[in-house]
Write an enzyme that holds these catalytic residues in place. Structure first.
Site, PDB file in Angstrom:
ATOM      1  CB  SER B  63      34.459  35.501  46.001  1.00  0.00           C
ATOM      2  OG  SER B  63      34.202  34.347  46.837  1.00  0.00           O
ATOM      3  CG  HIS B  68      35.740  49.615  37.245  1.00  0.00           C
ATOM      4  ND1 HIS B  68      36.255  48.822  36.222  1.00  0.00           N
ATOM      5  CD2 HIS B  68      34.920  48.687  37.777  1.00  0.00           C
ATOM      6  CE1 HIS B  68      35.754  47.703  36.076  1.00  0.00           C
ATOM      7  NE2 HIS B  68      34.537  47.636  36.990  1.00  0.00           N
ATOM      8  CB  CYS B  83      30.449  32.350  48.531  1.00  0.00           C
ATOM      9  SG  CYS B  83      31.695  31.491  48.394  1.00  0.00           S
TER      10      CYS B  83
END
Lengths: 121, 121
Positions: B63, B68, B83
């Site tokens: 995972s 950003h 997951c």
């Protein structure tokens, strides 16, 4: 509207399972992908899991390339996130598809950061 | 169909710009988010850009959590990829929204790795 980033979500089905489990291959592939678009790598993280599977992440300025592999399904989830003009993400996607011998790729493209034009002027 | 991963794409608009530019805050927030769901961090990469903006990526087994930021727009693009059963990604999303003082979040949820049931049996 301005768009700050383009994000490709790659569903890579029917890949070569041996390649999906080879951390050296995954790392070489991702670094080659970054180099192919003159991206500046600022950080990396690669891990192989037991009994199988690899996670690889490259941080590239305000972008990233990531992959999580499930060799048991011949499947990898890869992401190519680019900010506006830094590089064309499809070039990276094409290289990953080729290097994993992927027979059934699906690419979902999402625009990230839809900023009203008035904010930017 | 089996689903291997759940991927939340967070469009975090109207955040506190000062927080978006504070790499220590971003790192503390992401590590706290991982800890809040008992996620096992296997790698991290944090960078502050000139003149502004932060990229942060945590690799968590199969995972990842990434961010950003664009302080100049009060905007961050964050991703929470998990997951199947490892942890509930919404818990992480809620914490990021709170810690960035985000007033206008939008969450796009995508299922990753839709594997035919027959393959898994």
């Amino acid at each position: 509207m301005n768009v700050l980033g383009v994000h490709l979500l790659l569903e890579l089905r029917q890949c070569n399972p041996a390649l999906l489990n080879d951390i050296d291959h995954i790392r070489d592939m991702m670094l080659a992908a970054a180099e192919s678009v003159d991206a500046h790598v600022v950080g990396e993280s690669f891990h192989r899991f037991n009994p199988q599977g690899v996670t690889g992440i490259l941080a590239i300025a305000e972008s990233h390339i990531s992959i999580h592999t499930w060799p048991e399904y011949g499947y990898a989830a890869a992401d190519v996130f680019t900010c506006g003009s830094s590089f064309h993400p499809q070039v990276v996607a094409d290289l990953l598809i080729e290097k994993l011998e992927c027979l059934d790729p699906y690419i979902h493209e999402i625009q990230r950061g839809m900023i009203p034009q008035t904010v930017t002027t």
